[in-house]
Design a protein around this motif. Structure first.
Motif, PDB file in Angstrom:
ATOM      1  N   SER A  28       0.789  -1.181   0.116  1.00  0.00           N
ATOM      2  CA  SER A  28      -0.209   0.186   0.040  1.00  0.00           C
ATOM      3  C   SER A  28       0.684   0.787   0.263  1.00  0.00           C
ATOM      4  N   GLY A  29       1.744   1.167   0.289  1.00  0.00           N
ATOM      5  CA  GLY A  29       2.739   2.189   0.353  1.00  0.00           C
ATOM      6  C   GLY A  29       2.851   2.924   2.194  1.00  0.00           C
ATOM      7  N   HIS A  30       1.590   2.581   2.727  1.00  0.00           N
ATOM      8  CA  HIS A  30       1.965   3.188   4.264  1.00  0.00           C
ATOM      9  C   HIS A  30       2.084   2.296   5.177  1.00  0.00           C
ATOM     10  N   VAL A  31       3.748   2.648   4.219  1.00  0.00           N
ATOM     11  CA  VAL A  31       4.427   2.074   5.815  1.00  0.00           C
ATOM     12  C   VAL A  31       4.388   3.059   7.550  1.00  0.00           C
ATOM     13  N   LEU A  32       5.225   2.238   8.067  1.00  0.00           N
ATOM     14  CA  LEU A  32       5.391   2.714   9.686  1.00  0.00           C
ATOM     15  C   LEU A  32       6.919   3.226   9.576  1.00  0.00           C
ATOM     16  N   ARG A  33       7.582   4.224  10.135  1.00  0.00           N
ATOM     17  CA  ARG A  33       8.253   4.647  10.039  1.00  0.00           C
ATOM     18  C   ARG A  33       8.455   4.750  11.761  1.00  0.00           C
ATOM     19  N   VAL A  34       9.668   3.982  12.075  1.00  0.00           N
ATOM     20  CA  VAL A  34       9.656   3.865  13.426  1.00  0.00           C
ATOM     21  C   VAL A  34      11.049   4.854  14.308  1.00  0.00           C
ATOM     22  N   GLU A  35      10.274   5.179  15.220  1.00  0.00           N
ATOM     23  CA  GLU A  35      10.916   6.504  15.910  1.00  0.00           C
ATOM     24  C   GLU A  35      11.685   6.382  16.605  1.00  0.00           C
ATOM     25  N   ARG A  36      10.560   5.005  17.895  1.00  0.00           N
ATOM     26  CA  ARG A  36      11.399   4.563  19.404  1.00  0.00           C
ATOM     27  C   ARG A  36      10.859   3.740  19.487  1.00  0.00           C
ATOM     28  N   ILE A  37      11.265   2.537  20.205  1.00  0.00           N
ATOM     29  CA  ILE A  37      10.842   1.654  20.752  1.00  0.00           C
ATOM     30  C   ILE A  37      11.178   1.269  21.898  1.00  0.00           C
ATOM     31  N   PHE A  38       9.645   0.845  22.836  1.00  0.00           N
ATOM     32  CA  PHE A  38      10.025   1.168  24.057  1.00  0.00           C
ATOM     33  C   PHE A  38       9.748  -1.208  24.295  1.00  0.00           C
ATOM     34  N   VAL A  39      10.666  -0.684  25.455  1.00  0.00           N
ATOM     35  CA  VAL A  39      10.288  -2.147  25.697  1.00  0.00           C
ATOM     36  C   VAL A  39       9.937  -2.527  26.449  1.00  0.00           C
ATOM     37  N   ASP A  40       9.261  -2.931  27.177  1.00  0.00           N
ATOM     38  CA  ASP A  40       8.791  -3.775  28.960  1.00  0.00           C
ATOM     39  C   ASP A  40       9.567  -4.469  29.860  1.00  0.00           C
ATOM     40  N   CYS A  41       9.149  -4.319  30.892  1.00  0.00           N
ATOM     41  CA  CYS A  41       9.868  -4.991  31.696  1.00  0.00           C
ATOM     42  C   CYS A  41      10.369  -6.131  31.627  1.00  0.00           C
ATOM     43  N   ASP A  42      10.233  -6.841  31.048  1.00  0.00           N
ATOM     44  CA  ASP A  42      10.346  -7.935  31.018  1.00  0.00           C
ATOM     45  C   ASP A  42      11.045  -8.641  29.707  1.00  0.00           C
ATOM     46  N   GLN A  43      10.962  -7.554  28.366  1.00  0.00           N
ATOM     47  CA  GLN A  43      11.475  -7.511  27.079  1.00  0.00           C
ATOM     48  C   GLN A  43      10.823  -8.889  26.701  1.00  0.00           C
ATOM     49  N   ASP A  44       9.171  -8.935  26.383  1.00  0.00           N
ATOM     50  CA  ASP A  44       8.454 -10.163  25.513  1.00  0.00           C
ATOM     51  C   ASP A  44       7.336  -9.600  24.812  1.00  0.00           C
ATOM     52  N   ALA A  45       7.442  -7.933  25.155  1.00  0.00           N
ATOM     53  CA  ALA A  45       6.461  -6.905  24.311  1.00  0.00           C
ATOM     54  C   ALA A  45       7.134  -6.201  24.704  1.00  0.00           C
ATOM     55  N   LEU A  46       6.749  -5.311  22.722  1.00  0.00           N
ATOM     56  CA  LEU A  46       7.645  -3.862  22.472  1.00  0.00           C
ATOM     57  C   LEU A  46       6.073  -2.997  22.285  1.00  0.00           C
ATOM     58  N   VAL A  47       6.751  -1.666  22.027  1.00  0.00           N
ATOM     59  CA  VAL A  47       5.477  -0.345  21.585  1.00  0.00           C
ATOM     60  C   VAL A  47       6.770   0.304  20.698  1.00  0.00           C
ATOM     61  N   LEU A  48       6.279   0.189  19.864  1.00  0.00           N
ATOM     62  CA  LEU A  48       6.959   1.382  18.572  1.00  0.00           C
ATOM     63  C   LEU A  48       6.023   2.478  18.189  1.00  0.00           C
ATOM     64  N   SER A  49       7.082   3.317  18.874  1.00  0.00           N
ATOM     65  CA  SER A  49       6.190   5.195  18.143  1.00  0.00           C
ATOM     66  C   SER A  49       6.896   5.125  17.111  1.00  0.00           C
ATOM     67  N   CYS A  50       6.060   4.844  16.415  1.00  0.00           N
ATOM     68  CA  CYS A  50       6.042   5.461  14.070  1.00  0.00           C
ATOM     69  C   CYS A  50       4.943   6.308  14.164  1.00  0.00           C
ATOM     70  N   THR A  51       5.647   6.798  13.111  1.00  0.00           N
ATOM     71  CA  THR A  51       5.182   8.026  11.960  1.00  0.00           C
ATOM     72  C   THR A  51       4.401   7.443  10.746  1.00  0.00           C
ATOM     73  N   PRO A  52       3.399   7.147  10.832  1.00  0.00           N
ATOM     74  CA  PRO A  52       2.338   6.540   9.507  1.00  0.00           C
ATOM     75  C   PRO A  52       2.126   7.164   8.423  1.00  0.00           C
ATOM     76  N   ALA A  53       2.471   6.862   7.223  1.00  0.00           N
ATOM     77  CA  ALA A  53       2.545   6.833   5.613  1.00  0.00           C
ATOM     78  C   ALA A  53       1.108   7.466   5.647  1.00  0.00           C
ATOM     79  N   GLY A  54       0.292   6.705   6.308  1.00  0.00           N
ATOM     80  CA  GLY A  54      -0.968   7.128   5.721  1.00  0.00           C
ATOM     81  C   GLY A  54      -2.164   6.265   6.609  1.00  0.00           C
ATOM     82  N   PRO A  55      -3.053   5.987   6.005  1.00  0.00           N
ATOM     83  CA  PRO A  55      -3.748   4.873   6.829  1.00  0.00           C
ATOM     84  C   PRO A  55      -3.119   3.844   7.866  1.00  0.00           C
ATOM     85  N   THR A  56      -3.051   3.367   8.531  1.00  0.00           N
ATOM     86  CA  THR A  56      -2.538   2.207   9.253  1.00  0.00           C
ATOM     87  C   THR A  56      -3.656   0.524   9.086  1.00  0.00           C
TER      88      THR A  56
END
Length: 123
Positions: A72-100
């Motif tokens: 689609s071209g609606h990529v997600l540019r990753v600005e930051r990656i947050f890691v939870d306490c036991d490192q089994d989940a991530l939060v990707l803070s992204c700038t979307p290039a269109g609808p997600t």
């Protein structure tokens, strides 16, 4: 230190993949912090994301790596990656290039459960 202590209190990145080799990745909009989508990453997707700066995931239905927006071209540019306490989940803070969402909605979370009925989220 134990591996658990290292993982929870240390500074080394030690992703903890589940028994299927995956970890959960929640994507939020970098500007608004709105939740955009939830995906799963294996080691290959995580490495591709870190290398390219674009969000990659493991497609459970297709059993392979995919870059969000590759068709689609609606990529997600990753600005930051947050890691939870036991490192089994991530939060990707992204700038979307269109609808997600594949439906064309800005976020995959466009409905709210009200009682027993799904209602459109009011923006």
């Amino acid at each position: 230190m134990s591996e658990r202590t290292d993982r929870e209190a240390g500074s080394d990145f030690m992703p903890k993949f589940d028994d299927k080799g995956l970890l959960t990745a929640v994507v939020v909009d970098h500007a608004t912090q709105a939740v955009l989508m939830v995906g799963f990453m294996d080691a290959e997707a995580l490495a591709a994301t870190r290398e390219t700066g674009l969000a990659h995931f493991h497609s459970r239905s297709r059993g392979k790596l995919w870059q969000k927006g590759e068709t689609s071209g609606h990529v997600l540019r990753v600005e930051r990656i947050f890691v939870d306490c036991d490192q089994d989940a991530l939060v990707l803070s992204c700038t979307p290039a269109g609808p997600t969402c594949h439906t064309g909605a800005p976020s995959c979370f466009y409905r709210e459960l009200v009682g027993d009925v799904l209602q459109p989220v009011k923006t």
